[in-house]
Design a protein around this motif. Structure first.
Motif, PDB file in Angstrom:
ATOM      1  N   ILE A  37       0.886  -1.157   0.000  1.00  0.00           N
ATOM      2  CA  ILE A  37       0.000   0.000   0.000  1.00  0.00           C
ATOM      3  C   ILE A  37       0.926   1.209   0.000  1.00  0.00           C
ATOM      4  N   VAL A  38       0.880   1.997  -1.067  1.00  0.00           N
ATOM      5  CA  VAL A  38       1.736   3.174  -1.196  1.00  0.00           C
ATOM      6  C   VAL A  38       0.847   4.409  -1.059  1.00  0.00           C
ATOM      7  N   MET A  39       1.154   5.201  -0.033  1.00  0.00           N
ATOM      8  CA  MET A  39       0.352   6.382   0.256  1.00  0.00           C
ATOM      9  C   MET A  39       1.049   7.622  -0.288  1.00  0.00           C
TER      10      MET A  39
ATOM     11  N   ILE B  62       2.012  -7.286   3.565  1.00  0.00           N
ATOM     12  CA  ILE B  62       2.455  -6.236   2.651  1.00  0.00           C
ATOM     13  C   ILE B  62       2.781  -4.975   3.462  1.00  0.00           C
ATOM     14  N   PRO B  63       3.720  -4.158   2.990  1.00  0.00           N
ATOM     15  CA  PRO B  63       4.092  -2.957   3.736  1.00  0.00           C
ATOM     16  C   PRO B  63       3.186  -1.766   3.413  1.00  0.00           C
ATOM     17  N   LEU B  64       3.160  -0.825   4.353  1.00  0.00           N
ATOM     18  CA  LEU B  64       2.541   0.482   4.153  1.00  0.00           C
ATOM     19  C   LEU B  64       3.687   1.453   3.886  1.00  0.00           C
ATOM     20  N   VAL B  65       3.694   2.036   2.688  1.00  0.00           N
ATOM     21  CA  VAL B  65       4.780   2.917   2.268  1.00  0.00           C
ATOM     22  C   VAL B  65       4.229   4.337   2.117  1.00  0.00           C
TER      23      VAL B  65
ATOM     24  N   ILE C 196       6.833   2.629   6.111  1.00  0.00           N
ATOM     25  CA  ILE C 196       8.141   2.808   5.482  1.00  0.00           C
ATOM     26  C   ILE C 196       8.065   4.139   4.760  1.00  0.00           C
ATOM     27  N   THR C 197       8.917   5.072   5.135  1.00  0.00           N
ATOM     28  CA  THR C 197       8.902   6.385   4.485  1.00  0.00           C
ATOM     29  C   THR C 197      10.008   6.415   3.448  1.00  0.00           C
TER      30      THR C 197
END
Length: 138
Positions: A9-11, A39-42, A84-85
């Protein structure tokens, strides 16, 4: 698994962010946690706010920042989900910029590069952490 075609998930900054989009993101993240590979939150930046422009009398028109949008998703978990930034002041972005091209980076020469930005908390911190010169524009 969350969905066979979802790897993260890319924000990014979204002028039309809705509760539905946040809810969809939360559900995909939760469903992925039920499987073998969450899955990562990016987040594309850690900005808590931003400036869209100015009024006729010179006051800044502020908006929700990308970091705050990512936090809207992250806070739906207890404890809050780690993001994850990859934007400023991310060490991931800094490494990508400074690593040599043969190592998959961009080979930016930090001795001659200047980070130009309008936000001390992201742009200038990014420059300082990377040993880059910086120029704050307001």
């Amino acid at each position: 698994p969350a969905h066979k075609d979802v790897d993260a998930i890319v924000m990014g900054w979204d002028f039309h962010l809705t509760a539905m989009k946040i809810g969809l993101s939360v559900n995909l993240l939760r469903w992925s946690m039920e499987g073998a590979k969450p899955i990562p939150l990016v987040a594309c930046s850690s900005d808590s706010s931003g400036v869209l422009g100015t009024t006729k009398d010179g006051r800044k028109i502020r908006a929700v920042g990308n970091g705050a949008m990512g936090q809207a998703v992250a806070q739906c978990f207890d404890p809050p989900l780690e993001q994850i930034t990859c934007g400023k002041p991310s060490s991931t972005l800094l490494k990508l910029l400074l690593d040599p091209e043969e190592a998959g980076g961009y080979g930016v020469n930090k001795d001659s590069a200047v980070m130009v930005g309008d936000t001390i908390e992201t742009d200038i911190v990014f420059a300082n952490e990377g040993g880059l010169k910086s120029l704050l524009v307001l």
